[in-house]
Design a protein around this motif. Sequence first.
Motif, PDB file in Angstrom:
ATOM      1  N   GLN A  17     -37.588   4.023 -40.143  1.00 40.47           N
ATOM      2  CA  GLN A  17     -35.750   3.434 -40.830  1.00 40.47           C
ATOM      3  C   GLN A  17     -34.890   4.048 -38.971  1.00 40.47           C
ATOM      4  OE1 GLN A  17     -32.706   5.856 -42.973  1.00 40.47           O
ATOM      5  NE2 GLN A  17     -32.514   3.318 -44.488  1.00 40.47           N
ATOM      6  N   THR A  18     -33.837   3.314 -38.338  1.00 41.77           N
ATOM      7  CA  THR A  18     -34.263   3.581 -37.499  1.00 41.77           C
ATOM      8  C   THR A  18     -32.226   3.954 -37.102  1.00 41.77           C
ATOM      9  OG1 THR A  18     -33.737   2.808 -35.334  1.00 41.77           O
ATOM     10  CG2 THR A  18     -33.055   0.816 -37.513  1.00 41.77           C
ATOM     11  N   ALA A  19     -31.237   4.669 -36.794  1.00 39.12           N
ATOM     12  CA  ALA A  19     -29.833   5.367 -36.829  1.00 39.12           C
ATOM     13  C   ALA A  19     -29.016   3.967 -36.569  1.00 39.12           C
ATOM     14  CB  ALA A  19     -30.002   6.201 -35.488  1.00 39.12           C
ATOM     15  N   GLY A  20     -27.937   3.936 -37.384  1.00 32.81           N
ATOM     16  CA  GLY A  20     -26.963   2.720 -36.547  1.00 32.81           C
ATOM     17  C   GLY A  20     -27.208   1.525 -38.238  1.00 32.81           C
ATOM     18  N   PHE A  21     -28.215   2.009 -38.738  1.00 28.74           N
ATOM     19  CA  PHE A  21     -28.981   0.922 -39.970  1.00 28.74           C
ATOM     20  C   PHE A  21     -29.190   1.180 -40.899  1.00 28.74           C
ATOM     21  CE2 PHE A  21     -29.312  -0.490 -35.603  1.00 28.74           C
ATOM     22  CZ  PHE A  21     -29.584  -2.153 -35.711  1.00 28.74           C
ATOM     23  N   PRO A  22     -27.940   1.697 -41.881  1.00 29.77           N
ATOM     24  CA  PRO A  22     -28.411   2.327 -43.214  1.00 29.77           C
ATOM     25  C   PRO A  22     -28.820   1.660 -44.261  1.00 29.77           C
ATOM     26  CG  PRO A  22     -25.844   2.199 -43.423  1.00 29.77           C
ATOM     27  CD  PRO A  22     -26.588   1.899 -41.082  1.00 29.77           C
ATOM     28  N   ASN A  23     -29.914   1.822 -45.382  1.00 27.59           N
ATOM     29  CA  ASN A  23     -29.915   2.125 -46.546  1.00 27.59           C
ATOM     30  C   ASN A  23     -31.415   0.270 -45.582  1.00 27.59           C
ATOM     31  OD1 ASN A  23     -28.222   2.930 -47.679  1.00 27.59           O
ATOM     32  ND2 ASN A  23     -27.191   1.309 -48.533  1.00 27.59           N
ATOM     33  N   LEU A  24     -31.323   0.183 -44.942  1.00 23.88           N
ATOM     34  CA  LEU A  24     -33.121  -0.175 -44.412  1.00 23.88           C
ATOM     35  C   LEU A  24     -33.849   0.689 -44.379  1.00 23.88           C
ATOM     36  CD1 LEU A  24     -33.211  -3.427 -42.821  1.00 23.88           C
ATOM     37  CD2 LEU A  24     -33.043  -2.521 -40.898  1.00 23.88           C
TER      38      LEU A  24
ATOM     39  N   ASP B 280     -30.077   9.488 -57.367  1.00 23.92           N
ATOM     40  CA  ASP B 280     -30.129   9.800 -58.310  1.00 23.92           C
ATOM     41  C   ASP B 280     -28.377  11.271 -57.842  1.00 23.92           C
ATOM     42  OD1 ASP B 280     -32.173   8.960 -59.811  1.00 23.92           O
ATOM     43  OD2 ASP B 280     -33.773  10.697 -59.405  1.00 23.92           O
ATOM     44  N   HIS B 281     -28.190  11.289 -56.441  1.00 24.51           N
ATOM     45  CA  HIS B 281     -26.972  11.536 -55.227  1.00 24.51           C
ATOM     46  C   HIS B 281     -26.135  11.059 -55.441  1.00 24.51           C
ATOM     47  CE1 HIS B 281     -30.671  14.319 -54.905  1.00 24.51           C
ATOM     48  NE2 HIS B 281     -29.948  15.933 -55.183  1.00 24.51           N
ATOM     49  N   GLY B 282     -25.876  10.101 -56.532  1.00 21.82           N
ATOM     50  CA  GLY B 282     -25.125   9.416 -56.526  1.00 21.82           C
ATOM     51  C   GLY B 282     -24.950   8.314 -55.430  1.00 21.82           C
ATOM     52  N   CYS B 283     -24.998   8.638 -54.576  1.00 21.11           N
ATOM     53  CA  CYS B 283     -25.204   7.652 -53.491  1.00 21.11           C
ATOM     54  C   CYS B 283     -25.578   6.442 -52.853  1.00 21.11           C
ATOM     55  CB  CYS B 283     -25.510   8.410 -52.174  1.00 21.11           C
ATOM     56  SG  CYS B 283     -25.004  10.256 -52.148  1.00 21.11           S
ATOM     57  N   ASP B 284     -24.421   5.889 -52.299  1.00 19.50           N
ATOM     58  CA  ASP B 284     -24.147   4.304 -51.926  1.00 19.50           C
ATOM     59  C   ASP B 284     -25.610   4.153 -50.474  1.00 19.50           C
ATOM     60  OD1 ASP B 284     -23.533   3.513 -54.070  1.00 19.50           O
ATOM     61  OD2 ASP B 284     -21.554   3.474 -53.142  1.00 19.50           O
ATOM     62  N   THR B 285     -24.798   4.829 -49.652  1.00 19.85           N
ATOM     63  CA  THR B 285     -25.999   4.954 -48.539  1.00 19.85           C
ATOM     64  C   THR B 285     -26.485   6.060 -47.916  1.00 19.85           C
ATOM     65  OG1 THR B 285     -24.230   5.514 -46.899  1.00 19.85           O
ATOM     66  CG2 THR B 285     -23.678   3.828 -47.916  1.00 19.85           C
ATOM     67  N   ILE B 286     -27.888   5.972 -47.415  1.00 20.22           N
ATOM     68  CA  ILE B 286     -28.812   7.113 -47.166  1.00 20.22           C
ATOM     69  C   ILE B 286     -29.075   6.143 -45.629  1.00 20.22           C
ATOM     70  CG2 ILE B 286     -30.582   5.378 -47.873  1.00 20.22           C
ATOM     71  CD1 ILE B 286     -31.541   8.331 -48.205  1.00 20.22           C
ATOM     72  N   GLY B 287     -28.976   6.948 -43.910  1.00 27.04           N
ATOM     73  CA  GLY B 287     -29.474   6.491 -42.942  1.00 27.04           C
ATOM     74  C   GLY B 287     -30.030   7.537 -42.611  1.00 27.04           C
ATOM     75  N   ALA B 288     -30.647   7.416 -41.649  1.00 29.78           N
ATOM     76  CA  ALA B 288     -31.445   8.386 -40.751  1.00 29.78           C
ATOM     77  C   ALA B 288     -30.584   8.610 -39.375  1.00 29.78           C
ATOM     78  CB  ALA B 288     -32.881   8.020 -39.362  1.00 29.78           C
ATOM     79  N   THR B 289     -30.188   9.743 -39.130  1.00 32.41           N
ATOM     80  CA  THR B 289     -29.239  10.497 -37.904  1.00 32.41           C
ATOM     81  C   THR B 289     -30.210  10.500 -36.329  1.00 32.41           C
ATOM     82  OG1 THR B 289     -30.465  12.830 -37.916  1.00 32.41           O
ATOM     83  CG2 THR B 289     -28.390  12.511 -39.582  1.00 32.41           C
ATOM     84  N   ALA B 290     -29.103   9.917 -35.870  1.00 33.12           N
ATOM     85  CA  ALA B 290     -29.152   9.291 -33.732  1.00 33.12           C
ATOM     86  C   ALA B 290     -31.297  11.295 -33.854  1.00 33.12           C
ATOM     87  CB  ALA B 290     -28.046   9.807 -33.365  1.00 33.12           C
ATOM     88  N   GLU B 291     -30.214  11.963 -34.883  1.00 36.96           N
ATOM     89  CA  GLU B 291     -31.152  13.323 -33.639  1.00 36.96           C
ATOM     90  C   GLU B 291     -32.640  12.615 -34.407  1.00 36.96           C
ATOM     91  OE1 GLU B 291     -28.277  13.782 -35.575  1.00 36.96           O
ATOM     92  OE2 GLU B 291     -27.128  13.711 -33.727  1.00 36.96           O
TER      93      GLU B 291
END
Length: 531
Positions: A412-419, A452-463
């Motif tokens: 993943q790359t930060a700023g591009f959630p769900n990719l 499973d946690h009811g989330c629509d987006t997941i994205g790596a943090t910038a850190e």
Amino acid sequence: MACDVLVIGAGITGIYQLHRAREAGFDVQLLEAGNGVGGTWYWNRYPGARFDSESYTYAYLFSPELFAEWEWQEHFAEQPETERYLNHVVDRFDLRRHIRFGEKVTSAEWDEASATWTVRTAGGAEHRARFVVAATGIFSVPYFPDVPGREDFRGESFHTASWPTTPVAFDGKRVAVIGTGSSGVQLIPAIAGQVESLTVYQRTPNWCTPLNNGPITAAEQAQLRADFEVMQATLNTSSHGFLHQPHDRATFDDSRDERWAFYEKMWNSPGFTKLTSNYTDLLLDPAANAEWCAFIAEKIRGIVDDPATAEQLIPRDHRFGEKRPPFVTGYYEAYNNPNVSLVDLQRTPIVRLTEDGIETADGVGRRFDIVVWATGFDFGTGALLRMGIRGRDGLALTDHWADGPRTFLGVQTAGFPNLFFPGGPHAAAGNNPRYNGDQVDFVTDALTYARDHGCDTIGATAEAEERWTAMVDKGAAMAPSFGECSYYFGTNIPGKPRKYLLNSGGRPKLFKEIARVLDTDYAAFTLSRSG
Ligand SMILES: Cc1cc2nc3c(=O)[nH]c(=O)nc-3n(C[C@H](O)[C@H](O)[C@H](O)COP(=O)(O)OP(=O)(O)OC[C@H]3O[C@@H](n4cnc5c(N)ncnc54)[C@H](O)[C@@H]3O)c2cc1C
């Protein structure tokens, strides 16, 4: 079309991702630019194209039944067999109905309000998906050097990585092959005996050693099946994804005679063992590396009849392992055919292609019926940067990666959630399906965790991205053997940022960091609900 997960690319990584995400209960579709399954093994169908990984170690390991029923013919299978295998997998697991062929993705844009990606293809189709997994490969964008007149040539011309599905008639033809990387050195011996003349245009020679291929005997087939579980465990934990075991001695622990006997053993051993099972200091001690190279040079001089040609085939600009070493069958021997000649492009660069051939700087013009470009790939980032990807606030991936790729875990790359992009830059190195498979397993876990946690987006943090990218760059700068002269650093493409495109921490670092993500409840990611 709308779905939960849109996978792009029907290579070994994308097929596995399609299977895993379906198994996890997602509604999944796959888009593939080509007209068939296989990725690398669909596009690279030039004569001689084959594995450098042992066939059974490259194959999928997730299904013991699949492993048991597919009998690889050779230790290092040729392209048609691998393409057949991947088609078999797709049909066996009922995946074909989820794949759309001839769909080249030209844009992918993130919409924050709906937490979805909109993906468009060259044919004008539009698809929406919550998650996009770009399994678009690191060797999937063929590269042509900028040679004047390339379009002027009136004969047939082909790139090894976009080879036609109908056979090319080489018989009795005057053929030029440009490039002596891993593909060129497979192709050259495969056609040398067929053509009227073969002229090889070489920019830089590579350290080629024998593949030492052979058929898999009935006894070996039985042993492979009996050993499946042990083999699976070894491959799933090995740092490079091969069965090869490391050697336990450094070069100068042995006398000269012992070393030469060991090098001879290496020369006669299969494929990548020359890298993975050689002396432990091969890549660390320049003197150790130089001696192994001297041994190979001696071999080249012993095989090639013409001393001047032999000297031209010996690399002077890099150590063994600094570039991806090719493994060959009859490559050096091919130069002993009277119809095969070598043109050294360091001395006489190509000036232009003409209507009927190639002109070099010494004023020589040679005429050809066929020109083959074996000139490699825009490695690592090529496919992802050509896909018109825009993330949060319209951020273009081409801008975010202007100075080289920035990733977390190479997925993943930060700023591009769900990719996600398993099998992309910063993955690992070695036997490709093994660490790409690790990434697919992780991506499937991440998708499932978000759902499973009811989330629509997941994205790596910038850190997290910064930490992983710094680890890759720091490791690449430290490795003493790895100069910046290979496609690993993008240096084959003029103007490309000089950044390491693999993962210098390798598979062990990937395992460690994935374990940390799981232990810390996905702390390296931001998860949220839309609306
Ligand atoms: C000749 C050759 C030999 C190799 N031998 C070995 C080996 O022995 N061992 C090893 O470990 N590795 C080897 N490799 C590396 C090889 O690329 C990987 O092993 C593996 O095939 C990568 O699989 P993948 O699915 O990640 O990518 P790929 O197989 O490259 O598949 C990516 C797919 O994505 C599609 N795609 C890309 N962009 C788009 C787009 N915009 N829209 C739609 N579809 C798109 C492509 O058409 C392609 O089908 C070899 C590579 C080459 C070229």
